[in-house]
Design a protein around this motif. Sequence first.
Motif, PDB file in Angstrom:
ATOM      1  N   PRO A 529      84.881  58.819  49.904  1.00 17.18           N
ATOM      2  CA  PRO A 529      84.924  59.723  48.953  1.00 17.18           C
ATOM      3  C   PRO A 529      83.794  59.575  47.922  1.00 17.18           C
ATOM      4  CG  PRO A 529      86.900  59.055  49.349  1.00 17.18           C
ATOM      5  CD  PRO A 529      86.392  58.164  50.262  1.00 17.18           C
ATOM      6  N   LEU A 530      83.225  58.284  47.682  1.00 17.57           N
ATOM      7  CA  LEU A 530      82.414  58.153  46.682  1.00 17.57           C
ATOM      8  C   LEU A 530      81.166  58.897  47.160  1.00 17.57           C
ATOM      9  CD1 LEU A 530      81.655  56.653  44.253  1.00 17.57           C
ATOM     10  CD2 LEU A 530      81.259  54.469  45.508  1.00 17.57           C
ATOM     11  N   TRP A 531      80.773  58.807  48.528  1.00 13.18           N
ATOM     12  CA  TRP A 531      79.595  59.747  48.800  1.00 13.18           C
ATOM     13  C   TRP A 531      80.101  61.074  49.440  1.00 13.18           C
ATOM     14  CZ3 TRP A 531      74.538  58.820  48.815  1.00 13.18           C
ATOM     15  CH2 TRP A 531      73.755  59.539  49.836  1.00 13.18           C
ATOM     16  N   ALA A 532      80.814  61.082  50.297  1.00  7.56           N
ATOM     17  CA  ALA A 532      81.072  62.500  50.649  1.00  7.56           C
ATOM     18  C   ALA A 532      81.537  63.402  49.611  1.00  7.56           C
ATOM     19  CB  ALA A 532      82.437  62.529  51.737  1.00  7.56           C
ATOM     20  N   ASP A 533      82.287  63.071  48.356  1.00 13.08           N
ATOM     21  CA  ASP A 533      82.491  63.956  47.248  1.00 13.08           C
ATOM     22  C   ASP A 533      81.619  63.864  46.222  1.00 13.08           C
ATOM     23  OD1 ASP A 533      84.729  64.488  49.022  1.00 13.08           O
ATOM     24  OD2 ASP A 533      86.113  63.336  47.840  1.00 13.08           O
ATOM     25  N   ARG A 534      80.301  63.565  46.595  1.00  8.80           N
ATOM     26  CA  ARG A 534      79.466  62.999  45.428  1.00  8.80           C
ATOM     27  C   ARG A 534      79.064  64.158  44.521  1.00  8.80           C
ATOM     28  NH1 ARG A 534      76.723  63.065  50.169  1.00  8.80           N
ATOM     29  NH2 ARG A 534      74.649  63.936  50.460  1.00  8.80           N
ATOM     30  N   ALA A 535      78.896  65.281  45.156  1.00 10.91           N
ATOM     31  CA  ALA A 535      78.505  66.525  44.112  1.00 10.91           C
ATOM     32  C   ALA A 535      79.764  66.648  43.408  1.00 10.91           C
ATOM     33  CB  ALA A 535      78.167  68.025  45.033  1.00 10.91           C
ATOM     34  N   GLY A 536      80.718  66.767  43.784  1.00  6.49           N
ATOM     35  CA  GLY A 536      82.173  67.222  42.895  1.00  6.49           C
ATOM     36  C   GLY A 536      82.214  66.106  41.689  1.00  6.49           C
ATOM     37  N   ALA A 540      82.329  66.937  37.963  1.00  8.81           N
ATOM     38  CA  ALA A 540      83.552  66.438  36.908  1.00  8.81           C
ATOM     39  C   ALA A 540      82.982  65.630  35.851  1.00  8.81           C
ATOM     40  CB  ALA A 540      84.565  65.763  38.127  1.00  8.81           C
ATOM     41  N   TYR A 541      82.009  64.739  36.262  1.00  9.63           N
ATOM     42  CA  TYR A 541      81.751  63.717  35.354  1.00  9.63           C
ATOM     43  C   TYR A 541      80.745  64.323  34.072  1.00  9.63           C
ATOM     44  CZ  TYR A 541      79.846  59.307  33.194  1.00  9.63           C
ATOM     45  OH  TYR A 541      79.471  58.267  32.321  1.00  9.63           O
ATOM     46  N   GLU A 542      79.943  65.067  34.560  1.00  9.82           N
ATOM     47  CA  GLU A 542      79.001  65.691  33.527  1.00  9.82           C
ATOM     48  C   GLU A 542      79.577  66.826  32.692  1.00  9.82           C
ATOM     49  OE1 GLU A 542      75.609  66.830  35.648  1.00  9.82           O
ATOM     50  OE2 GLU A 542      74.983  64.726  35.995  1.00  9.82           O
ATOM     51  N   ASN A 543      80.748  67.179  33.311  1.00 12.93           N
ATOM     52  CA  ASN A 543      81.605  68.418  32.403  1.00 12.93           C
ATOM     53  C   ASN A 543      82.690  67.796  31.608  1.00 12.93           C
ATOM     54  OD1 ASN A 543      79.945  70.550  33.202  1.00 12.93           O
ATOM     55  ND2 ASN A 543      81.130  70.625  35.238  1.00 12.93           N
ATOM     56  N   ALA A 544      82.723  66.479  31.816  1.00 18.02           N
ATOM     57  CA  ALA A 544      83.854  65.885  30.829  1.00 18.02           C
ATOM     58  C   ALA A 544      83.324  65.689  29.297  1.00 18.02           C
ATOM     59  CB  ALA A 544      84.234  64.533  31.550  1.00 18.02           C
ATOM     60  N   TYR A 552      74.924  61.849  36.141  1.00 19.07           N
ATOM     61  CA  TYR A 552      75.353  61.019  37.035  1.00 19.07           C
ATOM     62  C   TYR A 552      74.669  61.381  38.237  1.00 19.07           C
ATOM     63  CZ  TYR A 552      78.998  59.168  40.113  1.00 19.07           C
ATOM     64  OH  TYR A 552      79.952  58.599  40.932  1.00 19.07           O
ATOM     65  N   GLY A 553      74.671  60.203  39.086  1.00 24.47           N
ATOM     66  CA  GLY A 553      74.110  60.292  40.376  1.00 24.47           C
ATOM     67  C   GLY A 553      74.775  59.281  41.121  1.00 24.47           C
ATOM     68  N   THR A 554      74.481  59.624  42.613  1.00 22.44           N
ATOM     69  CA  THR A 554      75.149  58.681  43.665  1.00 22.44           C
ATOM     70  C   THR A 554      73.739  58.038  44.386  1.00 22.44           C
ATOM     71  OG1 THR A 554      76.887  60.156  43.704  1.00 22.44           O
ATOM     72  CG2 THR A 554      76.511  58.421  45.308  1.00 22.44           C
ATOM     73  N   VAL A 878      90.240  49.170  44.086  1.00 22.08           N
ATOM     74  CA  VAL A 878      89.858  50.518  45.036  1.00 22.08           C
ATOM     75  C   VAL A 878      89.519  51.653  44.291  1.00 22.08           C
ATOM     76  CG1 VAL A 878      91.228  51.865  46.703  1.00 22.08           C
ATOM     77  CG2 VAL A 878      91.702  49.439  46.428  1.00 22.08           C
ATOM     78  N   TYR A 879      88.610  52.418  44.992  1.00 23.36           N
ATOM     79  CA  TYR A 879      87.979  53.762  44.143  1.00 23.36           C
ATOM     80  C   TYR A 879      89.235  54.656  44.244  1.00 23.36           C
ATOM     81  CZ  TYR A 879      85.581  58.307  43.695  1.00 23.36           C
ATOM     82  OH  TYR A 879      85.605  59.414  43.418  1.00 23.36           O
ATOM     83  N   ALA A 880      88.993  55.193  42.686  1.00 23.60           N
ATOM     84  CA  ALA A 880      89.744  56.371  42.758  1.00 23.60           C
ATOM     85  C   ALA A 880      89.256  57.175  41.587  1.00 23.60           C
ATOM     86  CB  ALA A 880      91.230  55.980  41.664  1.00 23.60           C
ATOM     87  N   PRO A 881      89.467  58.526  42.069  1.00 24.31           N
ATOM     88  CA  PRO A 881      88.324  59.553  40.872  1.00 24.31           C
ATOM     89  C   PRO A 881      88.890  59.236  39.615  1.00 24.31           C
ATOM     90  CG  PRO A 881      89.460  60.599  42.646  1.00 24.31           C
ATOM     91  CD  PRO A 881      89.928  58.999  42.793  1.00 24.31           C
TER      92      PRO A 881
END
Length: 944
Positions: A529-536, A540-544, A552-554, A878-881
Amino acid sequence: MPVRSDFEHQRLSRRSFLKTAAGTVAVTILGLPGGGGQRAMAAGAASSPLGPVPGVAAQRVEGLAKVTGQKIFARDHNARDMDGWPDKQWHAMYLRARTTQEAFLGIDLTAMPPEAQPTKQILADDLDPRLFDVPLAFSRDLHVDARLIEREAAETGADKSSFNQPDGLQFDLLVMPGYTANYLGQAVALLLFDSLSAYRAAHRFLAFDDGRVQRYGAGKGPEGTPAPNTPFNYPTHYVKSGDFSYAAAKTSEVYDAGLADAEAEIAAALAEPGLLQQPISIDMRAMDPMFMEPEAGLVWVDMQAKEMNVVLGTQSPDGDVQNIASMFKSDGSPIRDLQGVTLTSCYPGGGFGGRDSSPFSLMLALAGAFADGNPVRLAYDRFEQFRVGLKRHATKAEGTLYANPDMMLEAIDLSMVFDGGGRRNLSPYVASLGALCAGGSYSFPMANIRAEAEHTENISGGSQRGFGGPQAYFAIETAMDDLAIAQGWDPVAFRRANLIEEGGQTVVGGPIEQSLRLSDMMDIAEGHPLWADRAGIKAAYENAAGHENRRYGTGIAMSLQAYGTSGDGMVAAVKLARDGTLTVQSDAVDMGNGSATTLGVTIGPILGANATTVDMGGYTLFPQTQMSDVRSDVDLWTVDPMWTKKGTGSSSACLTGLHQVHTVQQTATALLRGSLLVAAAEVWGLDGLEPEDVVWEDGMLVPAGEGEPLPLRLLAEMVYDLGLPTGALGHAYFQNTWVEADFDTRGGALRLQLDGLAYYTEDGDTPTPIARQNGSYPAPGTARYSRYVWAPCINVVGASVDTTTGDVRVENVLSVLNAGHIHVPQMVSGQSQGGVAMAISYALLEDMPPGMAGPADGTWNLNRYHVARATDVPLGGVYAPGARAQELITLDPPPGTGRVGRGIAEAVMCSVPPAISNALRDATGVRFGSLPITPEKVREGLKT
């Protein structure tokens, strides 16, 4: 714990002899009284501190000693702690050169208060010049050594079989009055104090400015060193084109003769229209290892016995003892007729390459030679460690990456310049490996890579963690991303199209003969998810709330870190006591990475129990094999069954997982088959037993057929009663493949992946060697492959940056690692966590200016040299959103591959910084190619 009578027994039983240019010196290695130092054991002799389950570590073997504050580091000890030493202790201090622009003329201590005056002061003109004429050994890679030998012979006509580099010390340990220092921080004077109070008074007076007692002026230039900004011999140049490569050439002479034509072929091919070009331009500052314990040690010269006793924590006990013995056995030695050197080996308190061939051991020994028979303590504080300790090389890399429009790589052209600082140390070896790593994890049809380590006035570079890899992977991985972005390619797809795999060739031309599974690793990283969902995640991060100014970038990056050298020799002993307890001894040094624990449990599945005692840093083990490792321009495998190409080398964390573990496993197997199974067969009335005929269950040897299970304790008693071997000593050599041979034992002819074997008996401490037969040896040309085994890792990093302040924060890290068989999972996890922390630290924080603007001025500590703290590192597992974490995913080894691990000490670390830089480019559109990426650099970059 051993009592002091045991300590004296160790002294007698671990003595061996070292031949130097001036004669023979007795060498002894000891553990500290009370079981400290590089020895760890249980409080109760019948149990293992590693736990009851064979092959599983319940705790670190030295863990209890560390957390309870026992004396296990050299810094912890004073002369009164050492058995048989005088209680009175002197203290040593070195004054350091503050300029290379004027000559050092001498010192004037009249300004120092009376209570701060030294008992003795020693300048270079107080020493016999012949003390520094002895050639010292700073050897690392056999293929680099061979290249140096061949070129030295071609230039000077020297005997190719007797070359020792560098020639002498390159320059003196102390600057000669009237001459210019070779580099900043070079010692100019030795001060000796007969009381701690005087030493402390002098330290207070001289703190932060020892120049106040030094005099400089007109004089002669520096002696015995390359001119400033010229390379230490010899620069590395790897060219690969068609069938031509460094690995394919049989000798350096053949290779050098074909270089010009190969370079012309590459230039012509790259001039063809249609190739895509991506410039490469990166640089990074020097970096301090920042190990926990600054260098410290004790030395006492027993004037009656003519013996030098040294207490030291080092990565290279073999080289340190050899160099001390060689120097102080010389005609110019202030110790006349030196008979022996005894090293008490301690846990170093961290290494990271910063203690590998460090000059500290020679500076310590020099202090002891002038202390009138008194013990001397030399202990750097953090200021002095920053000032003179070995560093990772500051580096600049410039070049071009070439690819075709179909995403296939065509060539890499790269020049790397490493700041070697004042001393040669291992800098040419670092440059050589950096050149190999410049090819990254990719297949290149053509390569033209140059790497050199320059002499400068700066603090000396060493084999700091990664050994050239961090610089090379930062260059190639940022360029790969830049080219992908410029062409609109997916960065994962671009990498995947060019992955090197088994059967491919490195930029040196050496074959890849190990399964890498890079494609499998890329699948895991790409699907996470850290790579596959990077756009989302970005949205989410920049709008928080509170992130109005943060972007934010990956980023993704990978490395193919090699471990070991071009030829590695290791030695280990496994011993069985009458009560059934086991001891493992190894030439390796545990620098805090857990080598002792790993070696202690790796015998469990073979011998039915973990080790009760683990002795590390066993420099005298190799002499006990009675093997020879005399240098020869041709291999002597088939000529002398007791010859090996390399006895032992410096310890590095990456050698544990494969090299050291293999040696211990094979030695344990020799003890099992040549002794324990012989005893079991006697008890069960059988003609013989093979390992597959038995199984260990709950500490008992159980036969596949009829027979009562035998507890290890009872089996040990039978071994002793029958006069069977009570221990085995094995030496292994790896050069693309393990040397293997037959050995005649009490259990019959054993085929082992060892090139040397000896057995201990109850009657003696000196083992009886067994000459190998029917050996299988590496092809001579394989040494030119440079490296053979690899620990691949892919890192995905999510990072954020404040566009107003330039503050960068790593939010998440995913590490996908091929570690092979994992011997101790907690150790691998710890190495990964440490690698991530260190990588974040040198990528974003650790800024070390050269010259007197940096730590060479003696005023630097952690208030100026910033390292990562807990807030800088994602701490979740462990990664978690929405949370911060560093997640490690390791590949399961393929079925049937056995307990074969990989050296992963630097593997995770190397690709984190380029992944951070790639994440920042994704966040801002700006490439930050200069490390560390400080807020100032970010703000400046965003302006453009």
